[in-house]
Write a protein that holds these residues in place. Structure first.
Motif, PDB file in Angstrom:
ATOM      1  N   ASN A  21     -18.875 -17.344  -8.094  1.00 24.48           N
ATOM      2  CA  ASN A  21     -17.586 -16.694  -8.331  1.00 24.48           C
ATOM      3  C   ASN A  21     -17.145 -15.869  -7.128  1.00 24.48           C
ATOM      4  O   ASN A  21     -15.951 -15.688  -6.899  1.00 24.48           O
ATOM      5  N   ASP A  22     -18.090 -15.410  -6.355  1.00 26.00           N
ATOM      6  CA  ASP A  22     -17.707 -14.576  -5.232  1.00 26.00           C
ATOM      7  C   ASP A  22     -17.507 -15.349  -3.952  1.00 26.00           C
ATOM      8  O   ASP A  22     -17.297 -14.766  -2.904  1.00 26.00           O
ATOM      9  N   TYR A  61     -17.661 -19.105 -12.125  1.00 27.44           N
ATOM     10  CA  TYR A  61     -17.684 -19.557 -10.735  1.00 27.44           C
ATOM     11  C   TYR A  61     -17.591 -21.073 -10.620  1.00 27.44           C
ATOM     12  O   TYR A  61     -17.335 -21.590  -9.555  1.00 27.44           O
ATOM     13  N   GLU A  73     -14.619 -10.008  -8.875  1.00 27.87           N
ATOM     14  CA  GLU A  73     -15.721  -9.077  -8.715  1.00 27.87           C
ATOM     15  C   GLU A  73     -15.238  -7.640  -8.646  1.00 27.87           C
ATOM     16  O   GLU A  73     -15.887  -6.718  -9.157  1.00 27.87           O
ATOM     17  N   ARG A  76     -14.574  -6.215 -11.916  1.00 27.44           N
ATOM     18  CA  ARG A  76     -15.753  -5.993 -12.731  1.00 27.44           C
ATOM     19  C   ARG A  76     -16.458  -4.684 -12.368  1.00 27.44           C
ATOM     20  O   ARG A  76     -17.390  -4.281 -13.042  1.00 27.44           O
ATOM     21  N   TYR A  89     -26.659  -5.473  -7.149  1.00 26.38           N
ATOM     22  CA  TYR A  89     -25.780  -6.560  -7.588  1.00 26.38           C
ATOM     23  C   TYR A  89     -25.443  -7.491  -6.432  1.00 26.38           C
ATOM     24  O   TYR A  89     -25.381  -8.727  -6.593  1.00 26.38           O
ATOM     25  N   ARG A  90     -25.318  -6.848  -5.181  1.00 25.66           N
ATOM     26  CA  ARG A  90     -25.028  -7.660  -3.986  1.00 25.66           C
ATOM     27  C   ARG A  90     -26.212  -8.545  -3.667  1.00 25.66           C
ATOM     28  O   ARG A  90     -26.046  -9.731  -3.340  1.00 25.66           O
ATOM     29  N   LEU A  93     -26.265 -11.492  -5.948  1.00 30.11           N
ATOM     30  CA  LEU A  93     -25.286 -12.506  -5.577  1.00 30.11           C
ATOM     31  C   LEU A  93     -25.754 -13.285  -4.354  1.00 30.11           C
ATOM     32  O   LEU A  93     -25.540 -14.515  -4.283  1.00 30.11           O
TER      33      LEU A  93
END
Length: 965
Positions: A21-22, A61, A73, A76, A89-90, A93
């Motif tokens: 998604n990112d 995603y 993102e 969120r 969280y990074r 991902l």
């Protein structure tokens, strides 16, 4: 992303979308850097762990390319940011991205050999396409060279040849069109020649040709013209079809049917044909009747043409009625004969077609269609038979009921009946019809006519009877009613194919139905000349003689023309045809020739009068009408019975009615005869002198059906003793009645054959109670003669002068016996004198002698009953006198036994009875009168019994006499 996902799916891995998604679309497709690859290599290579990381990616995603990962993102992020959480969280991902990148790299490395191989194939294909392009270029260059050097010239020649062929076809088409334009002239010629099949064939061929060239503008007008011509041919064909109805021509009809078959309208033609037949019947009868009406009217007024047929029939006069009816039937016969021949044509044609089909069964569909058409035509023709006959019946019925026939002459009316009878015969042969419509209409006219005719004939019969002098009408011994013109139809009617009218010789001699007889020509309704005037009746004798010489001398001395009506003079022409005698009932008695049969040695010819002959002729006419029209048989037979009834009643009234003698109780008139006479008087005789104006209409109608009682002619004398009180007239009258009854007996089988079953009891009753009583009328008629011929009163006076109380037995009979025998001898002489005028048959002479002897014997008993005193010797004298009377009487007559002989002998013997025997004798012998029985008690037993015993016997006599009162 979708491609990656699909590749991952083929590997059996589920691709969660959250892991990408990112990533932006660019990042998703870029090649990983060395650092990233190193990091990827540094990552654990556990496939399961990588798969778990990939599965942990959010599903969003894996959505379409327009998804904004950054925005997603950022949205969120929690409201309160934590650096540590963000870094965690990074890292998560990045791990997901590294797992995805490694997965992609693995897939790329896995597919690398296939990619190289496919790239080689594309390179090889590119080289082939370049070589093909060089070949095409060379080919085009060579084609251009050929086109310039050879193809254009050759194709030009081919094009010109093709154009030439098209122009030749066009010329042929133009010539065909020119021929089509000129076809109408030939069609007109063929129609004038009545070649309808050829015209239709030509027209259809032209239409087919026109449809071939319909792309030419000039053909549309020609096609329309051909269609109009075809319709015109159909109209003329319909007219030609209508001509068949009155005059069938086999060649003409064959052409018409062929034409309709070419048109495919066979069924339509049959429908049209029936319509034309119906119209032909109407037009035919209307024109025939109109012609006679205008002819009788004597002017050319057109008002009759506007009348309906029913109204037109009422203008037919009586004079033109019969010829118009004959012409009407002849014209209708022609129509029915045409229909009959039409059916014959179709039957023959169907047989021929069936034979052809059986020999060649290739075209099954066409055969089925033809078979269907044939069946339709056959059923239509069969159905049309009854329909056409019904139309004919209705037209003739209207004509019949349009005129009152009650005043027609008998021969004219019989001719009408005969024509209708012949027409009904035609109808039965035509379609098996019983012609109920015609029968009912002619029955109405016949009953109406016959009532009027019969009423007139009864009045004429009364006039004949009142003017009849009861003279003998001399006929031959061979006379038979079949020799009379009125009964000639009985011989003709034995042949069922011959009607009672005067038929043409050809029709009578040929066999088969009328349609077969007259199919080739002629008409069954042609009026033939009446041959009756040319025929003669050989029935009249000349004064009782039968040879030519005797007839000549007899006619010179015997003049009887004054007593013979003109009708008999005309019919009785003696030509000695030598007809064989026909045995009749009366001739049986005439065969026994005895002394009592008084005659002049003449032949035993029937005894009848002119009136008898007239009645017989009437019966013949009635039967002739009945034979032609059987539905009115009961009415006719009823009227015939009235003729006989009136004749019988007249003979009884003139010669047999005498109340004084009927009261003697001798049974002269049987109960059956008295019943018959009472019935005739109540049903037929009008006893009222004048009509009562206040009477009811019903009573007036009943009286109209009755006839006044006849009166004896003043020329007939019945009071002269020299003629035995009109014995000759009595014999002629009574025996003519007996002869008439015998003729009715002879005709009974003919009457029974035509009598309806429900009415046969009437006929049987008429014969059993009326006809059979004719001979019974002899007794009362001849009793009157017997009662007056001998003076019985004088004999009683002579017997009263005889002394019966003699004391000795006498050997000589008394004078009264001689006087009585002398009376009988005188009676015998006068009887011989009468027989010189009229032959007295044996039954008549026997009855006369029987009556006279019976009266004489009863007179003897009455004389013995008048005796005041009588001894035993006197009783013996009575027996002597009676025996002498019997002995002399037996020499005068052949009658055995002597009538009432026991009546006298028993009475004389009763004088010898005792008291006890007398009582039982009185009870057993009731034929004696009270006076005669009382005399026996008073004279014979009076001196031997006491008063009480006498009173007892007288009381017994009174008891016997009481019921008689």
């Amino acid at each position: 992303m979708q491609k990656i996902k699909s590749l991952m799916t083929r590997q059996g891995l589920r691709s969660p979308q959250e892991s990408v998604n990112d990533l932006s679309p660019i990042e998703s497709f870029r090649i990983p850097t060395k650092e990233e690859l190193r990091e990827l290599h540094e990552e654990p290579t556990d496939p399961q762990a990588q798969q778990e990381i990939i599965n942990s990616i959010e599903e969003v995603y894996f959505s379409n390319d327009s998804f904004d990962i950054v925005k997603y993102e950022l949205e969120r992020l929690p409201p309160v940011l934590s650096l540590q959480e963000l870094e965690e969280y990074r890292d998560k991902l990045k791990q997901q991205q590294a797992a995805v990148s490694k997965k992609v790299a693995d897939l790329i490395l896995e597919k690398q050999p296939a990619y190289v191989e496919e790239l080689e194939r594309v390179t090889s294909l590119q080289s082939g396409l370049q070589l093909a392009a060089v070949i095409c270029t060379n080919g085009r260059r060579h084609l251009n060279t050929a086109k310039e050097g050879f193809t254009q010239t050759s194709l030009g020649l081919l094009a010109n040849q093709r154009k030439r062929q098209l122009l030749i076809g066009l010329l042929k088409s133009l010539r065909t069109i020119k021929t089509l334009q000129r076809t109408d002239v030939r069609l007109s010629e063929m129609l004038e020649e009545e070649d309808y099949p050829g015209a239709i064939q030509l027209c259809l061929e032209c239409q087919k040709a026109a449809s071939t060239f319909k792309h030419y503008s000039c053909i549309s007008e020609l096609n329309s013209k051909l269609q109009d011509t075809l319709e015109q041919i159909e109209e003329q064909l319909d007219v030609a079809l209508s001509k068949i109805c009155k005059n069938f021509d086999i060649n003409h009809y064959t052409k018409v049917q062929q034409a309709y078959r070419l048109l495919g309208k066979t069924q339509t033609a049959m429908d049209q044909l029936h319509m034309h037949f119906t119209q032909a019947i109407h037009n035919t009868v209307f024109q025939v009747v109109l012609g006679y009406v205008e002819l009788c009217a004597g002017n050319t007024d057109t008002k009759f043409q506007k009348l309906q047929y029913k109204d037109l029939c009422t203008h037919i006069t009586s004079d033109s009625y019969i010829p118009c009816l004959a012409d009407l039937c002849k014209a209708l016969w022609e129509v029915m004969l045409s229909y009959y021949r039409t059916m014959q044509w179709h039957e023959s044609h169907d047989q021929d077609e069936a034979a052809v089909v059986s020999s060649d069964g290739n075209n099954v569909i066409g055969t089925e269609e033809n078979s269907f058409d044939r069946n339709y035509v056959k059923k239509k023709l069969e159905h049309g038979l009854s329909r056409i006959w019904q139309d004919v019946q209705l037209k003739v019925k209207t004509y019949l009921l349009g005129t009152d026939l009650s005043n027609f002459k008998y021969d004219d009316f019989i001719f009408v009946l005969d024509v209708i009878s012949r027409l009904m015969q035609v109808g039965e042969e035509f379609c098996g019809s019983k012609s109920e419509v015609l029968q009912e209409s002619i029955r109405k006219q016949s009953v109406n006519y016959f009532k009027t005719y019969h009423r007139t004939r009864l009045e004429e019969l009364r006039m004949f009877l009142e003017n009849e002098t009861w003279e003998l009408c001399p006929v031959k011994s061979s006379f038979s009613i079949l020799q009379l013109h009125e009964f000639k139809f009985l011989e003709q009617s034995r042949s069922p194919s011959v009607s009672p009218s005067k038929q043409p010789a050809s029709a009578e001699s040929s066999s088969g139905t009328l349609f077969e007889q007259f199919c080739s020509g002629g008409n069954p309704f042609e009026i033939q000349a009446d041959s009756k005037d040319d025929e003669t009746e050989d029935v009249l004798a000349s004064n009782g003689y039968e040879s030519d010489e005797q007839e000549k001398s007899a006619y010179q001395e015997y003049d009887s023309d004054s007593d013979v009506p003109e009708e008999l003079k005309r019919d009785y022409v003696d030509e000695q045809t030598g007809d064989a005698p026909i045995k009749s009932v009366s001739r049986e008695t005439l065969r026994s020739r005895k002394r009592s049969d008084y005659n002049l040695n003449k032949v035993n010819a029937p005894i009848l009068t002119n009136t008898t002959l007239n009645v017989i002729r009437l019966v013949g006419k009635y039967m002739q009408m009945m034979n032609i029209l059987k539905p009115i048989a009961f009415d006719v037979i009823h009227f015939m019975s009235q003729l006989f009834d009136y004749y019988l009643y007249a003979v009884y009234t003139f010669f047999g009615r005498n109340d004084m003698f009927e009261s003697t109780g001798l049974g002269l008139s049987s109960s059956r005869l008295r019943t018959t006479l009472n019935r005739i008087q109540e049903s037929l005789i009008d006893l009222e002198v004048s009509s009562d104006p206040s009477g009811t209409l019903t009573a007036a109608e009943e009286r109209k059906e009755k006839v006044p009682s006849p009166h004896l002619s003043h020329l007939v004398v019945l009071t002269s003793g020299n003629s035995l009180y009109g014995l000759a007239e009595r014999v002629v009258a009574t025996e003519s009645l007996v002869f008439l009854a015998e003729q009715f007996e002879f005709l009974q089988p003919h009457l029974d054959a035509v009598m309806p079953a429900a009415k046969k009891p009437f006929l049987q009753q008429f014969y059993s109670q009326t006809v059979s009583t004719a001979s019974e009328l002899r007794k009362p008629v001849y009793w009157i003669v017997a009662a007056k011929a001998i003076d019985y009163e004088q004999m009683l006076l002579l017997m009263a002068n005889v002394k019966w109380d003699v004391k000795e037995i006498m050997s000589q009979h008394n004078v009264y016996v001689d006087a009585l025998l002398k009376e009988f001898e005188e009676f015998n002489r006068r009887l011989n004198d009468v027989s010189k005028r009229v032959r007295i048959p044996l039954p008549v002479s026997n009855i006369l002698w029987e009556h006279c002897i019976r009266l004489a014997n009863r007179t003897l008993v009455e004389g013995y009953a008048n005796v005041k005193k009588c001894s035993n010797e006197g009783r013996a004298l009575m027996q002597l006198d009676f025996q002498q009377f019997l002995m002399k009487l037996e020499k005068l007559t052949d009658i055995r036994p002597i009538p009432d002989k026991e009546f006298v002998e028993t009475y004389i013997k009763a004088y010898y009875l005792t008291e006890n025997d007398m009582e039982s004798w009185i009870k057993e012998h009731r034929e004696y009168s009270t006076k005669q029985l009382t005399n026996l008690v008073n004279i014979c037993l009076g001196t031997y019994i006491n008063k009480k015993a006498r009173q007892k016997l007288l009381a017994a006599i009174d008891d016997i006499d009481r019921p008689k009162r």
